[in-house]
Design an enzyme around this catalytic site. Structure first.
Site, PDB file in Angstrom:
ATOM      1  N   TYR A  67       1.318 -36.265  25.933  1.00 41.71           N
ATOM      2  CA  TYR A  67       1.908 -36.499  24.612  1.00 41.71           C
ATOM      3  C   TYR A  67       3.306 -35.888  24.519  1.00 41.71           C
ATOM      4  CZ  TYR A  67      -2.208 -38.227  22.032  1.00 41.71           C
ATOM      5  OH  TYR A  67      -3.238 -38.969  21.549  1.00 41.71           O
TER       6      TYR A  67
ATOM      7  N   LYS B 241     -10.451 -34.520  34.688  1.00 46.30           N
ATOM      8  CA  LYS B 241     -10.487 -35.561  35.727  1.00 46.30           C
ATOM      9  C   LYS B 241     -10.018 -34.901  37.010  1.00 46.30           C
ATOM     10  CE  LYS B 241     -11.059 -39.897  36.951  1.00 46.30           C
ATOM     11  NZ  LYS B 241     -12.391 -40.557  36.971  1.00 46.30           N
TER      12      LYS B 241
ATOM     13  N   ASP C 177     -14.744 -39.576  32.451  1.00 45.73           N
ATOM     14  CA  ASP C 177     -15.448 -40.868  32.424  1.00 45.73           C
ATOM     15  C   ASP C 177     -16.953 -40.638  32.260  1.00 45.73           C
ATOM     16  OD1 ASP C 177     -15.406 -39.733  34.973  1.00 45.73           O
ATOM     17  OD2 ASP C 177     -15.230 -41.642  36.034  1.00 45.73           O
TER      18      ASP C 177
ATOM     19  N   ASP D 188      -8.270 -36.828  22.376  1.00 47.05           N
ATOM     20  CA  ASP D 188      -8.021 -37.891  21.405  1.00 47.05           C
ATOM     21  C   ASP D 188      -9.090 -38.980  21.545  1.00 47.05           C
ATOM     22  OD1 ASP D 188      -6.564 -39.402  19.477  1.00 47.05           O
ATOM     23  OD2 ASP D 188      -5.782 -40.635  21.111  1.00 47.05           O
TER      24      ASP D 188
ATOM     25  N   ASP E 162     -12.709 -39.767  18.995  1.00 41.81           N
ATOM     26  CA  ASP E 162     -13.017 -41.016  18.287  1.00 41.81           C
ATOM     27  C   ASP E 162     -14.391 -41.537  18.706  1.00 41.81           C
ATOM     28  OD1 ASP E 162     -10.543 -41.008  17.009  1.00 41.81           O
ATOM     29  OD2 ASP E 162     -10.200 -43.146  17.350  1.00 41.81           O
TER      30      ASP E 162
END
Ligand code: IPM
Ligand code: MG
Length: 356
Positions: free
Chosen positions: A147, A192, A225, A249, A253
């Site tokens: 970001y 990751k 994942d 983020d 959600d």
């Protein structure tokens, strides 16, 4: 005995755009009722952010807004954004106001609690047997990663650099560990690390902080994942999930749907001095704005988080949360959950009634 002067807290109010301003107004009403009969007052200083600020000043985060926050105890934000500003250049996008206030105030620690209330279980898309004990605290690093890394673009190429320093990882890890120590003492780092160097640094730093300072914590690592999958197959197994900006983020959600709607989840973004920006995790929903049907619950719960985390008014925070939960238990459900449900003002009336 003479009664004591009430304490005064300074809160910057940031209504923002579309339903942001509608749900913000609901929180202001609830806070007014709450402070009556209690020994504190909230002095609201309303300022501009997002599209509203672009329209008024040409920029999404005016300096006056940042300055107001510098001297305040907390800020309460509705939501920003909308189609009106879609064709603006990058520096006039409403979302930039949000990114700039996070960076400008050093709000590195984003808390997104995901708790499924029994009265709302039937709105979750998951089967009931998967929904036992859903109570996750997502701790999202908020001022680093892709970001905020170096960005550039030409006609055929673009780059967003994902960069993290040991210092940035350590401070958010400590915050997550402190929270986990007060909960079920389990911390899951989402990363990751099979692909990304930044993730390998995260693993090393988080392991070191936990071993040295929080040896009682149970630490596990999970690839993002797989975490996306496990959140749906065994959500009840998680306690505190710690992760970098972008993964947080996305995961938050996804996690919100465990509770049936994005309109139910609050958030807090904290800095080193416990100043916090409190906002619902949902957006400004231009499609339903102006109809009086926005769901104010996430905003009300964000105000409760503000009372608890930045103002230290735990009893008032409990009262507000209890009022919201009472509404849910009594079937007072917003339109996103019940097409015949009450509108924003009626829900706010019901919450206020339970506070008074
Ligand atoms: C959020 C939002 C923001 C983010 C956007 C609006 C910039 O999605 O707070 O989750 O990506 O952080
Ligand atoms: Mg988001």
């Amino acid at each position: 005995m003479a009664s004591k002067e009430p304490k005064h807290y300074r809160v910057v109010g940031l209504p923002g755009d579309y339903i942001g301003a509608e749900v913000y107004a609901a929180a202001v009403r609830a806070l007014e009722v709450l402070t009556q009969g209690r020994d504190f007052r909230i002095d609201l200083d309303e300022q501009l952010i997002g599209g509203a600020a672009v329209d008024a000043t040409g920029e999404p985060l005016p300096q006056a807004t940042l300055d107001a926050c510098e001297g305040a105890d907390a800020a309460l934000l509705g939501a920003v954004g909308g189609p009106d500003w879609d064709d603006r250049p990058a520096e006039q996008r409403p979302e930039l106001g949000l990114l700039k206030i996070r960076a400008g105030l050093g709000l590195f620690c984003n808390l997104r609690p995901v708790v499924l209330h029994p009265a709302l279980q039937r709105f979750s898309p998951l089967k009931p047997d998967r929904l036992v004990n859903v109570d996750v605290m997502i701790v999202r690093e908020l001022t680093g990663g892709s970001y905020f890394g170096n960005k550039w673009r030409n006609a055929n190429e673009a780059e967003d650099v994902c960069r993290y320093t040991r210092f940035e990882i350590e401070r958010v890890t400590r915050a997550a560990c402190d929270i986990a120590m007060k909960r079920d003492r389990r911390l899951t780092l989402i990363d990751k690390a099979n692909v990304l160097e930044t993730s390998r640094l995260w693993r090393e730093v988080v392991r070191a902080v936990v071993d040295a300072e929080f040896p009682e914590l149970d630490l596990e690592f999970l690839y993002v994942d797989a975490a996306a999958m496990h959140l749906l197959s065994r959500p009840g197994d998680f306690d505190v999930m710690l992760t970098e900006n972008m993964f947080g983020d996305i995961i938050s959600d996804e996690a919100s749907m465990l509770c049936g709607s994005l309109g139910l989840l609050p958030s807090a973004s904290l800095n080193e001095r416990r100043f916090g920006l409190y906002e619902p995790i949902h957006g400004s929903a231009p499609d339903i704005a102006g109809k009086g049907i926005a769901n104010p619950y996430a905003m009300l719960l964000s105000a409760a988080m503000m009372l608890r985390h930045s103002l230290g008014e735990d009893e008032a925070a409990d009262a507000l949360e209890t009022a919201v939960h009472g509404c849910w238990e009594d079937g007072i459900l917003s339109r996103d959950l019940d097409p015949d449900g009450p509108g924003t003002d009626e829900i706010t009336d019901e919450v206020c009634k339970r506070l008074g």
